[in-house]
Scaffold this active site. Structure first.
Site, PDB file in Angstrom:
ATOM      1  N   ASP A  51       0.860  -1.187  -0.015  1.00 10.75           N
ATOM      2  CA  ASP A  51      -0.035  -0.237  -0.059  1.00 10.75           C
ATOM      3  C   ASP A  51       0.851   1.264   0.069  1.00 10.75           C
ATOM      4  O   ASP A  51       0.633   2.046  -0.589  1.00 10.75           O
ATOM      5  CB  ASP A  51      -0.932  -0.055   1.159  1.00 10.75           C
ATOM      6  CG  ASP A  51      -2.008  -1.048   1.361  1.00 10.75           C
ATOM      7  OD1 ASP A  51      -2.111  -1.755   0.185  1.00 10.75           O
ATOM      8  OD2 ASP A  51      -2.840  -1.057   2.141  1.00 10.75           O
ATOM      9  N   GLU A  53       3.861   1.516  -1.126  1.00  9.97           N
ATOM     10  CA  GLU A  53       4.448   1.751  -2.463  1.00  9.97           C
ATOM     11  C   GLU A  53       3.343   2.296  -3.380  1.00  9.97           C
ATOM     12  O   GLU A  53       3.466   3.278  -4.242  1.00  9.97           O
ATOM     13  CB  GLU A  53       4.991   0.741  -3.126  1.00  9.97           C
ATOM     14  CG  GLU A  53       6.289   0.252  -2.267  1.00  9.97           C
ATOM     15  CD  GLU A  53       6.723  -1.160  -2.714  1.00  9.97           C
ATOM     16  OE1 GLU A  53       7.851  -1.298  -2.934  1.00  9.97           O
ATOM     17  OE2 GLU A  53       6.160  -2.081  -2.731  1.00  9.97           O
ATOM     18  N   TYR A  54       2.185   2.099  -3.292  1.00  7.45           N
ATOM     19  CA  TYR A  54       1.096   2.490  -4.236  1.00  7.45           C
ATOM     20  C   TYR A  54       0.777   4.004  -3.962  1.00  7.45           C
ATOM     21  O   TYR A  54       0.888   4.708  -4.821  1.00  7.45           O
ATOM     22  CB  TYR A  54      -0.026   1.535  -3.904  1.00  7.45           C
ATOM     23  CG  TYR A  54      -1.466   2.260  -4.751  1.00  7.45           C
ATOM     24  CD1 TYR A  54      -1.784   1.912  -5.878  1.00  7.45           C
ATOM     25  CD2 TYR A  54      -2.323   3.140  -3.984  1.00  7.45           C
ATOM     26  CE1 TYR A  54      -2.832   2.385  -6.693  1.00  7.45           C
ATOM     27  CE2 TYR A  54      -3.316   3.795  -4.764  1.00  7.45           C
ATOM     28  CZ  TYR A  54      -3.708   3.405  -6.141  1.00  7.45           C
ATOM     29  OH  TYR A  54      -4.532   4.019  -6.776  1.00  7.45           O
ATOM     30  N   LEU A 101      -8.792  11.249   2.832  1.00  8.27           N
ATOM     31  CA  LEU A 101      -7.972  12.177   3.699  1.00  8.27           C
ATOM     32  C   LEU A 101      -6.508  12.502   2.588  1.00  8.27           C
ATOM     33  O   LEU A 101      -6.373  11.300   2.250  1.00  8.27           O
ATOM     34  CB  LEU A 101      -7.584  11.505   5.065  1.00  8.27           C
ATOM     35  CG  LEU A 101      -8.827  11.434   5.966  1.00  8.27           C
ATOM     36  CD1 LEU A 101      -8.223  10.557   7.132  1.00  8.27           C
ATOM     37  CD2 LEU A 101      -8.866  12.809   6.655  1.00  8.27           C
ATOM     38  N   GLU A 132      -6.330  11.356  16.401  1.00 12.93           N
ATOM     39  CA  GLU A 132      -6.980   9.963  16.534  1.00 12.93           C
ATOM     40  C   GLU A 132      -6.065   8.938  15.774  1.00 12.93           C
ATOM     41  O   GLU A 132      -5.574   9.450  14.783  1.00 12.93           O
ATOM     42  CB  GLU A 132      -8.205  10.091  15.888  1.00 12.93           C
ATOM     43  CG  GLU A 132      -9.232  10.864  16.767  1.00 12.93           C
ATOM     44  CD  GLU A 132     -10.234  11.240  15.698  1.00 12.93           C
ATOM     45  OE1 GLU A 132     -10.646  10.702  14.640  1.00 12.93           O
ATOM     46  OE2 GLU A 132     -10.927  12.395  15.839  1.00 12.93           O
ATOM     47  N   LYS A 134      -5.616   6.178  12.945  1.00 14.46           N
ATOM     48  CA  LYS A 134      -6.395   5.818  11.772  1.00 14.46           C
ATOM     49  C   LYS A 134      -6.652   4.536  11.835  1.00 14.46           C
ATOM     50  O   LYS A 134      -5.852   3.340  11.430  1.00 14.46           O
ATOM     51  CB  LYS A 134      -5.593   6.277  10.560  1.00 14.46           C
ATOM     52  CG  LYS A 134      -6.237   6.271   9.117  1.00 14.46           C
ATOM     53  CD  LYS A 134      -5.517   6.938   8.183  1.00 14.46           C
ATOM     54  CE  LYS A 134      -6.134   6.885   6.762  1.00 14.46           C
ATOM     55  NZ  LYS A 134      -6.588   5.708   6.442  1.00 14.46           N
ATOM     56  N   ARG A 155     -19.259   3.556   2.314  1.00 13.92           N
ATOM     57  CA  ARG A 155     -18.731   4.955   1.662  1.00 13.92           C
ATOM     58  C   ARG A 155     -19.323   4.846   0.407  1.00 13.92           C
ATOM     59  O   ARG A 155     -19.825   6.147  -0.053  1.00 13.92           O
ATOM     60  CB  ARG A 155     -17.207   4.928   1.910  1.00 13.92           C
ATOM     61  CG  ARG A 155     -16.801   6.377   1.276  1.00 13.92           C
ATOM     62  CD  ARG A 155     -15.374   6.242   1.453  1.00 13.92           C
ATOM     63  NE  ARG A 155     -14.815   7.415   0.975  1.00 13.92           N
ATOM     64  CZ  ARG A 155     -14.577   7.743  -0.263  1.00 13.92           C
ATOM     65  NH1 ARG A 155     -14.704   6.737  -1.200  1.00 13.92           N
ATOM     66  NH2 ARG A 155     -14.114   8.932  -0.952  1.00 13.92           N
ATOM     67  N   LYS A 341       0.506   8.776   7.888  1.00 17.12           N
ATOM     68  CA  LYS A 341       0.545   7.355   7.508  1.00 17.12           C
ATOM     69  C   LYS A 341       1.878   6.769   8.318  1.00 17.12           C
ATOM     70  O   LYS A 341       2.990   7.143   8.130  1.00 17.12           O
ATOM     71  CB  LYS A 341       0.700   7.001   6.099  1.00 17.12           C
ATOM     72  CG  LYS A 341      -0.406   7.339   5.336  1.00 17.12           C
ATOM     73  CD  LYS A 341      -1.820   6.437   5.557  1.00 17.12           C
ATOM     74  CE  LYS A 341      -1.842   5.493   4.890  1.00 17.12           C
ATOM     75  NZ  LYS A 341      -2.579   4.928   3.585  1.00 17.12           N
ATOM     76  N   CYS A 435       4.101 -34.540  -6.334  1.00 20.04           N
ATOM     77  CA  CYS A 435       3.986 -34.133  -5.059  1.00 20.04           C
ATOM     78  C   CYS A 435       5.248 -34.385  -4.191  1.00 20.04           C
ATOM     79  O   CYS A 435       5.975 -35.489  -4.247  1.00 20.04           O
ATOM     80  CB  CYS A 435       2.914 -35.006  -4.578  1.00 20.04           C
ATOM     81  SG  CYS A 435       2.351 -34.694  -2.640  1.00 20.04           S
TER      82      CYS A 435
HETATM   83  S1  IVH Z   1     -11.992  11.087   9.403  1.00 22.36           S
HETATM   84  C1  IVH Z   1     -13.977  13.976   6.580  1.00 22.36           C
HETATM   85  N1  IVH Z   1     -10.660   9.920  10.987  1.00 22.36           N
HETATM   86  O1  IVH Z   1      -9.747   6.824   6.325  1.00 22.36           O
HETATM   87  C2  IVH Z   1     -13.068  13.204   7.633  1.00 22.36           C
HETATM   88  N2  IVH Z   1     -10.938   8.674   9.006  1.00 22.36           N
HETATM   89  O2  IVH Z   1      -8.750   8.284   4.284  1.00 22.36           O
HETATM   90  C3  IVH Z   1     -12.481  12.025   6.797  1.00 22.36           C
HETATM   91  N3  IVH Z   1     -10.331   6.442   8.758  1.00 22.36           N
HETATM   92  O3  IVH Z   1     -12.766   6.976   4.840  1.00 22.36           O
HETATM   93  C4  IVH Z   1     -12.444  10.720   7.626  1.00 22.36           C
HETATM   94  N4  IVH Z   1      -9.794   6.278  10.951  1.00 22.36           N
HETATM   95  O4  IVH Z   1     -12.792   5.323   6.688  1.00 22.36           O
HETATM   96  C5  IVH Z   1     -11.100   9.750   9.783  1.00 22.36           C
HETATM   97  N5  IVH Z   1     -10.002   8.639  12.975  1.00 22.36           N
HETATM   98  C6  IVH Z   1     -10.318   8.782  11.641  1.00 22.36           C
HETATM   99  C7  IVH Z   1     -10.340   7.569  10.823  1.00 22.36           C
HETATM  100  C8  IVH Z   1     -10.775   7.874   9.620  1.00 22.36           C
HETATM  101  C9  IVH Z   1      -9.947   5.822   9.919  1.00 22.36           C
HETATM  102  C10 IVH Z   1     -10.769   6.147   7.484  1.00 22.36           C
HETATM  103  C11 IVH Z   1     -11.889   6.548   6.862  1.00 22.36           C
HETATM  104  C12 IVH Z   1     -11.721   7.481   5.727  1.00 22.36           C
HETATM  105  C13 IVH Z   1     -10.466   6.982   5.499  1.00 22.36           C
HETATM  106  C14 IVH Z   1      -9.777   8.347   4.716  1.00 22.36           C
END
Ligand code: IVH
Length: 705
Positions: A51, A53-54, A101, A132, A134, A155, A341, A435
């Protein structure tokens, strides 16, 4: 879709791009390369790069486009409106778009983000941020109206998602009722992430393996798939939990937006926590400025492995809601938030050898033996190479230096080799033709149509498979109490059991003489084996290790036959005529029964007393179509005079009704016995429930007593 030679070129060019090496027509090629990787990831479920590298390739493309906006091609992956809409689900419009994001990877990126925030909000003062984790799972949106959960969606394309309300209602971390009204909110939309705790994920996979189902590659796939399954029970069985991280919409009784009745995003989180939602706690912090953010996120990265769930970074959000509103969003992401990240857990090591493991269904899995390497808290020395295609695609050779990653942060994965570091002594990996197990004869491997795996027919169908015997006696198989893996291994070594049929032909006298055995334990095994001989047909079918034939499919098949031997004459169509049995199960069961060795084994089992006939529990529950109560929900309350409660419920079910346990708008009929209490009052108050006496119920169904 792509030819093998093309795939190789894509892989080579990906590396060129990642290493910033010049490449002809780089913009066009980069688009092709990214489109290829998206296909590998999303369609084939078989990514060849990480991911991380992508993301790097994607960022490179974005940079080119930012510098040359006129170049932008409509088929550039940057122009894709991310969508995973499934036509099987009705779609539902989000109250506000579900955005993605922007990404950052180091402290410098964070400082740039902070500069941008200050510029956009016209301040030089420190900006306060909320941090927070992710969560690495699947996005989910939920809507509450008048304190009740009314909708839930994935989503989707960000504007519309799939309606997954019935599934979401099975998830205990999403309250069905939450007192938003206390805060003057009559309609609210929340966003969160569905994840599966690692310990539960392990169990889910163990159960799936025991049931002959495909195991999930990582908790994220299991969670996103679980949200979108057609069977809400399946959603509930996957151990999914939802962390809520955003209040995205709030409306009061006059239809006013009341999101910013709160000062900060962290106040929203506090409110949600108070209302009973699962809200980020570990890793959540309000930081006084970007420097404090940079320190916190870097410190938290080292705690990543101690968490019980997967996170792939942190999310940094401007805490002040008014500032958030003022700064706004691009089409793709809010300007007031950024993902930080974490580094993918990667390391380099050497590929020392390849060994071949034989699975329960005879599939041969190549496993790389690597120079032990410490990777994110674990020493790794063995890594699955999945199948021959994987080896060829990555052009792996023994002696190669390889880049290793814990994909999905759990399972180690070889990302790539480094051909540029080859000395010339590396050796091509030759996938075996026969085998690797000693069968006393050469067993040529076969490849089924559409499958990447090579299989050994003797291991799959023939004798000599200890794993199948272990599964057969296990709880998920025939549930032979007191037998267990170690006894199978011991009896196997003694030559007492060579295939499943031998389980029913044990020398109990000799067993008593074994070290650690006595009369009592031998007798215990004997008793359990005798009992198992009369197990249901569905249990028996599921215990034979027929590829893809799990518990559910076994039940569906057992319902249709009086004796196991009937399946020998079944065509694939006979199987697929059963609702919920697909062509893969059909082919596998058909092939299994067609193989003479298997049928002979069944015959030996029958000679040894195993009963192959349909039992009472195999029979389908009779449903009377057009029954008087067809499709109705029913509840019995008070003390019944003629019928026993259980009996009444069974009669109702046989006549098409569904028994439910509470009085609500969903209830159609309430049958009242004597001294009926609050349920009757409640049903009367609702006015929508048909209320009948026990005698009326008996008369309706023309029951005779
Ligand atoms: S905020 C408008 N908070 O990451 C705000 N996203 O790459 C957008 N995600 O689709 C999201 N933890 O599913 C937010 N603490 C967090 C998150 C989070 C995981 C996911 C979320 C979003 C993706 C965005």
């Amino acid at each position: 879709m792509y030819k093998a030679a093309e795939e190789k070129e894509f892989f080579k060019d990906s590396k060129h791009f990642l290493n910033n090496q010049p490449i002809a027509s780089s913009y066009d090629r980069l688009i092709e390369v990214l489109n290829y990787h998206e296909w590998k990831y999303a369609v084939m479920n078989d990514p060849v790069i990480s991911d991380f590298e992508y993301d790097q390739l994607f960022d490179a493309l974005k940079n080119i486009e930012a510098a040359n906006p006129l170049l932008i091609r409509p088929d550039s992956p940057t122009q894709r409106i991310a969508s995973d809409l499934n036509p099987d689900f009705p779609s539902v419009a989000h109250l506000t778009p579900m955005l993605s994001l922007g990404n950052s990877y180091n402290a410098d990126d964070l400082f740039d983000f902070d500069k941008q925030i200050k510029k956009l909000s016209g301040t030089d003062e420190d900006v306060i941020y909320n941090i927070e984790p992710k969560f690495d799972g699947g996005s989910i949106a939920v809507v509450y109206e008048n304190d009740l959960l009314v909708k839930s969606a994935t989503r989707g394309n960000g504007v519309e998602g799939e309606d997954i309300t019935p599934n979401a209602k099975t998830l205990k971390s999403i309250p069905l009722k939450a007192a938003f009204s206390k805060f003057g909110i009559v309609k609210a939309e929340l966003r969160g992430e569905a994840i599966i705790p690692l310990a539960l994920f392990k169990k889910v996979n163990e159960t799936r393996e025991a049931e002959g189902l495909k195991v999930f590659a990582n908790p994220r796939n299991a969670a996103t798939g679980g949200l979108r399954t057609k069977d809400a029970n399946e959603t509930s069985n996957r151990g999914i939990e939802v962390f809520m991280f955003q209040l995205s919409y709030a409306e009061d009784k006059d239809g006013n937006n009341v999101l910013s009745n709160f000062k900060n995003h962290s106040d929203h989180l506090d409110m949600l926590r108070q209302l009973g939602f699962k809200v980020p706690k570990e890793g959540q912090k309000v930081a006084k400025n970007i420097k404090a953010v940079a320190k916190f996120v870097s410190d938290f990265e080292s705690k990543r492995d101690s968490l019980d769930y997967e996170i792939d970074g942190m999310v940094i959000k401007v805490n002040d809601l008014k500032v958030q509103e003022a700064i706004g969003a691009t089409q793709h992401h809010p300007r007031w938030a950024i993902a930080y990240k974490f580094k993918a857990k990667q390391a380099t090591t050497s590929l020392v050898d390849v060994e071949y493991q034989i699975g329960k269904v005879g599939s041969i899995t190549p496993v790389a033996k690597v120079e032990p390497v410490f990777l994110a808290g674990v020493t790794i020395s063995s890594i699955s190479l999945h199948n021959e295609d994987f080896i060829n695609q990555k052009d792996l050779r023994i002696g190669d230096k390889v880049l290793v990653e814990r994909a999905g942060d759990v399972i180690p994965y070889i990302v790539k080799s480094f051909p540029e570091l080859r000395t010339g002594k590396e050796k091509k990996i030759k996938f075996p033709k026969y085998c690797p197990r000693d069968h006393g004869e050469q067993s040529e491997l076969i490849q089924l149509e559409g499958e990447a795996a090579w299989r050994c027919p003797i291991c799959q169908f023939g004798r000599d498979n200890i794993q199948k015997i272990i599964f057969h006696v296990s709880k998920a198989g025939m549930d032979i109490d007191g037998f267990g893996k170690s006894n199978v291994e011991r009896f196997y070594d003694l030559g007492w059991v060579q295939d499943i049929s031998d389980v029913y032909n044990l020398p109990y006298q000799k067993m008593q003489q074994l070290d650690g055995f006595g009369e009592k334990s031998a007798l215990k095994i004997q008793k359990s084996v005798e009992k198992a001989k009369y197990n249901s047909l569905q249990k028996l079918l599921a215990s034979l290790s027929i590829h893809h034939l799990g518990k559910k499919a076994s039940k569906l098949i057992a319902e249709q036959i009086n004796h196991a031997y009937e399946l020998k004459d079944w065509t694939a169509e006979d199987f697929t005529n059963i609702k919920d049995i697909g062509p893969v199960v059909a082919e596998n069961v058909k092939a299994w029964f067609a193989f003479p060795g298997n049928f002979e084994m069944l015959q030996r089992m029958e000679e040894r007393g195993v009963d192959f006939s349909q039992k009472e529990e195999d029979k389908p529950k009779e449903v009377i179509l057009d029954a008087p109560l067809s499709g109705k929900s029913i509840l019995f309350t008070g003390s019944l005079q003629t019928l026993k409660r259980k009996e009444a419920q069974e009669i109702a079910e046989a006549n098409g009704a569904k028994n439910i346990s509470a009085v609500s708008k969903k209830l159609d009929i309430l049958v009242v016995g004597e001294k009926a209490g609050s349920k009757l009052t409640k049903a009367q108050a609702l006015g929508t429930v048909k209320i009948m006496t026990e005698q009326e119920f008996i008369d309706l169904l023309e029951l005779e007593f």
